[in-house]
Design an enzyme around this catalytic site. Structure first.
Site, short mmCIF file in Angstrom:
data_model
loop_
_atom_site.label_atom_id
_atom_site.label_comp_id
_atom_site.label_asym_id
_atom_site.label_seq_id
_atom_site.Cartn_x
_atom_site.Cartn_y
_atom_site.Cartn_z
N SER A 1 0.86 -1.19 0.00
CA SER A 1 0.00 0.00 0.00
C SER A 1 0.89 1.23 0.00
O SER A 1 2.03 1.19 0.49
CB SER A 1 -0.90 0.01 1.24
OG SER A 1 -1.54 1.27 1.41
N TYR B 1 -1.93 -1.39 10.43
CA TYR B 1 -1.98 -1.55 8.98
C TYR B 1 -0.73 -0.95 8.33
O TYR B 1 -0.08 -1.58 7.50
CB TYR B 1 -3.23 -0.89 8.43
CG TYR B 1 -3.35 -0.94 6.92
CD1 TYR B 1 -3.77 -2.09 6.28
CD2 TYR B 1 -3.03 0.18 6.14
CE1 TYR B 1 -3.88 -2.15 4.90
CE2 TYR B 1 -3.13 0.13 4.76
CZ TYR B 1 -3.56 -1.03 4.14
OH TYR B 1 -3.65 -1.08 2.77
#
Length: 260
Positions: free
Chosen positions: A148, A162
């Site tokens: 990401s 995350y």
């Protein structure tokens, strides 16, 4: 990229979203796919795809999946590994409540922290560790890990588990590239930005202004699709990227250029 026909791939996170889209794309290109997810097999799973249901963080799962892939490979190899399994747990009125809520380290539930890292990072490591002996035996193989832009730059809001997991996945990929490149094995990440997946599609359907606002922050003035991610993954898996390893392919419409 027709040279992918007949090759064998393992794809995690294949029960929906990006993972399933990648499975569908590879199967359409003639790849023999072993799909993995903790969910039940999706109804639209392409014909011929072998599906394994299990927890990606279970150390016993990866060796069984790799063994399964070898049985359907023409040469007993695992040509490709796509680590697409991942979770981002945040509370939002447009989504079902998550099992845990990620956030700042001063607020995050320790169990949420553990599970996010287990799924997003440890699961990828276990799959890579299981596939590596086979790839090294054949002196070929390619891995693509779905990271990401949050792993490259500070994300909006606090999703510390995350963000750390994705930064770790990027580091893991670079380490694999450096260590096993001399044996013909490549490893790269794809780093998506704002992508519409089934998980968050309901948010934009309920609040179209929210999607327009997000698109307004992206230089290309749209949010991404799973097809955008699939195209990047397919390129990195293909021979067209035979001299590409240890890199991070950002698929975000330019959003990263506007982030601090």
């Amino acid at each position: 990229m027709g040279e992918l026909t007949g090759r064998t791939a393992v794809v995690t996170g294949a029960g929906g979203g990006m993972g399933l889209a990648i499975v569908e794309d590879l199967a359409a290109r003639g790849v023999r796919v072993v799909a993995v997810d903790v969910k039940e097999a999706p109804a639209r799973l392409p014909e011929g795809v072998r599906y394994h249901r299990g927890d990606i963080a279970d150390p016993m799962l990866a060796p069984a999946v790799v063994a399964s892939a070898r049985t359907i490979s023409r040469e007993g190899n695992v040509d490709m590994l796509v680590n697409a399994a991942g979770v981002a747990w945040f509370a939002d009125p447009g989504l079902p409540p998550p099992p845990y809520v990620d956030g700042s380290i001063v607020d995050v539930d320790p169990e949420a922290w553990r599970r996010v890292l287990d799924i997003n990072l440890t699961g990828a490591m276990l799959m890579a560790r299981a596939a590596l002996p086979v790839m090294r035996e054949h002196r070929s193989g390619v891995m693509v890990h779905i990271a990401s832009i949050a792993g490259l730059r500070l994300a909006d809001g606090a999703l510390d588990a995350y963000q750390v997991s994705k930064a770790g996945l990027i580091s893991l990929s670079r380490g694999l590239a450096a260590q096993y490149g001399p044996e013909g094995i490549r490893s790269n990440t794809v780093c998506p930005g704002a992508i519409v997946t089934p998980m968050i599609a309901g948010i934009y359907e309920n609040d179209p202004e929210r999607e327009r606002s997000m698109a307004g922050r992206v230089p290309l003035r749209r949010v991404g699709t799973t097809s955008d991610v699939c195209s990047a993954v397919t390129y990195l898996l293909s021979d067209e990227a035979s001299f590409v390893t240890g890199t991070d392919l950002v698929v975000d419409g330019g959003w990263l250029t506007n982030m601090g």
